[in-house]
Write a protein that holds these residues in place. Structure first.
Motif, PDB file in Angstrom:
ATOM      1  N   LYS A   1       0.830  -1.205   0.000  1.00 38.81           N
ATOM      2  CA  LYS A   1       0.000   0.000   0.000  1.00 38.81           C
ATOM      3  C   LYS A   1       0.864   1.254   0.000  1.00 38.81           C
ATOM      4  O   LYS A   1       0.564   2.235  -0.687  1.00 38.81           O
ATOM      5  N   ALA A   2       1.967   1.236   0.749  1.00 36.01           N
ATOM      6  CA  ALA A   2       2.878   2.381   0.756  1.00 36.01           C
ATOM      7  C   ALA A   2       3.549   2.553  -0.600  1.00 36.01           C
ATOM      8  O   ALA A   2       3.733   3.678  -1.083  1.00 36.01           O
ATOM      9  N   LEU A   3       3.885   1.449  -1.242  1.00 32.42           N
ATOM     10  CA  LEU A   3       4.508   1.512  -2.564  1.00 32.42           C
ATOM     11  C   LEU A   3       3.585   2.155  -3.590  1.00 32.42           C
ATOM     12  O   LEU A   3       4.030   2.938  -4.440  1.00 32.42           O
ATOM     13  N   LEU A   4       2.302   1.847  -3.516  1.00 34.38           N
ATOM     14  CA  LEU A   4       1.350   2.334  -4.508  1.00 34.38           C
ATOM     15  C   LEU A   4       0.651   3.622  -4.087  1.00 34.38           C
ATOM     16  O   LEU A   4      -0.129   4.171  -4.854  1.00 34.38           O
ATOM     17  N   ASP A   5       0.933   4.095  -2.886  1.00 37.91           N
ATOM     18  CA  ASP A   5       0.342   5.349  -2.432  1.00 37.91           C
ATOM     19  C   ASP A   5       0.930   6.502  -3.256  1.00 37.91           C
ATOM     20  O   ASP A   5       2.138   6.728  -3.245  1.00 37.91           O
TER      21      ASP A   5
ATOM     22  N   ARG B   1       9.535   5.826  -3.464  1.00 39.30           N
ATOM     23  CA  ARG B   1       8.627   4.770  -2.997  1.00 39.30           C
ATOM     24  C   ARG B   1       9.224   3.383  -3.208  1.00 39.30           C
ATOM     25  O   ARG B   1       9.113   2.509  -2.353  1.00 39.30           O
ATOM     26  N   LEU B   2       9.876   3.181  -4.364  1.00 36.90           N
ATOM     27  CA  LEU B   2      10.478   1.874  -4.623  1.00 36.90           C
ATOM     28  C   LEU B   2      11.657   1.617  -3.684  1.00 36.90           C
ATOM     29  O   LEU B   2      11.845   0.502  -3.195  1.00 36.90           O
ATOM     30  N   SER B   3      12.443   2.651  -3.414  1.00 35.55           N
ATOM     31  CA  SER B   3      13.558   2.511  -2.473  1.00 35.55           C
ATOM     32  C   SER B   3      13.064   2.190  -1.073  1.00 35.55           C
ATOM     33  O   SER B   3      13.612   1.327  -0.378  1.00 35.55           O
ATOM     34  N   ALA B   4      12.016   2.908  -0.641  1.00 38.43           N
ATOM     35  CA  ALA B   4      11.460   2.653   0.691  1.00 38.43           C
ATOM     36  C   ALA B   4      10.927   1.225   0.793  1.00 38.43           C
ATOM     37  O   ALA B   4      11.071   0.565   1.841  1.00 38.43           O
TER      38      ALA B   4
END
Length: 292
Positions: A106-110, A121-124
């Protein structure tokens, strides 16, 4: 002569992204070999259609506001189509649980519509997992989730397309150099590098008369390029993941996860923590109940 300069007059303004020196002859050979290799199994269009169907599955389960409702079974259905992930994620889920992975997805696609935040986002997402050999699949999971959920916005950013840390991938195999093994490629693995590579390949495909489904034609061409690398020079690690017979499209299908499902049984190549095969659309509890 650099492939990237074949279509760009010298007096045009500087490109917005990085400059990638791609080899026209290498790309033409790869494309011609792809067309020839795919013909016995239905032709290139069949593979492009399969990729479009894969993308529709990702969009259906991760887009359209459905991500919040994603179940573990549905995630396993998706993971079965990501080759580096399907061999390892079952064990990870057995130890850590799906809820944790769900939150990270969900964080990646937020904010997915804003590609400027893609690198962050991808790094996180990847940094939330241990940085070791056993978790290299995480980068590929994040990259395929972004690409196949929104292929018009995100190029395919997997490690096999380009891994800047070790300097391997499709980018090296189509680089303009007398000896690609000795070539020094300074390109990083940022969104802009992958976007530029995708744009260059789409331009090449248009020159070959391809004008539809360019995202998926690009995926297929890149997978075939890297499949050639596996066949010619793949090491023990690659051959362990991609062992196969004499079918010239076998590795190409495997790179893109198109060999995921046995159409007769529904069993996939995704291994659950107990070593059994995940069945498409079937919760593991149901499978165990049938076995009893």
């Amino acid at each position: 002569m650099m492939f990237g300069l074949l279509r760009k007059p010298a007096e045009t303004r500087a490109p917005e992204g990085p400059v990638l020196d791609l080899s026209g002859p290498r790309l033409r050979r790869a494309f011609e070999n792809l067309v020839e290799s795919a013909e016995p199994t239905g032709g290139v269009e069949r593979y492009v259609t399969a990729l479009a169907l894969k993308a529709s599955l990702f969009e259906e389960l991760l887009g359209k506001g459905r991500l919040e409702e994603l179940t573990e079974t549905e995630f396993l259905d998706l993971a079965a189509f990501i080759t580096p992930v399907r061999r390892r994620v079952g064990a990870w889920l057995g130890e850590n649980g799906f809820d944790l992975l769900h939150r990270r997805l969900k964080a990646l696609l937020d904010g997915w519509s804003d590609t400027k935040s893609a690198d962050g986002r991808l790094s996180a997402f990847t940094e939330a997992f241990p940085d070791d050999r056993a978790h290299r699949w995480v980068r590929d999971l994040g990259a395929e989730v972004l690409h196949f959920t929104a292929p018009d916005r995100y190029p395919l950013m997997t490690r096999w397309v380009w891994d800047a840390r070790v300097g391997t991938g499709v980018l090296r195999e189509i680089w303009f150099a007398d000896d690609v093994d000795l070539a020094k490629i300074s390109a990083d693995d940022s969104f802009e590098t992958f976007r530029t590579l995708s744009a260059e390949l789409e331009g090449f495909l248009k020159d070959q008369g391809v004008f539809r489904d360019l995202h998926f034609y690009t995926d297929l061409l890149m997978a075939h390029v890297y499949a050639g690398y596996i066949n010619d020079r793949g090491g023990q690690y690659l051959r362990a993941d991609f062992a196969g017979g004499g079918d010239p499209m076998a590795h190409t299908r495997r790179m893109l996860g198109l060999d995921a499902v046995d159409t007769e049984t529904g069993r996939t190549r995704l291994k659950l923590i107990d070593g059994s095969a995940h069945v498409l659309g079937a919760p593991q509890a149901a499978i165990e109940g049938e076995a009893r």
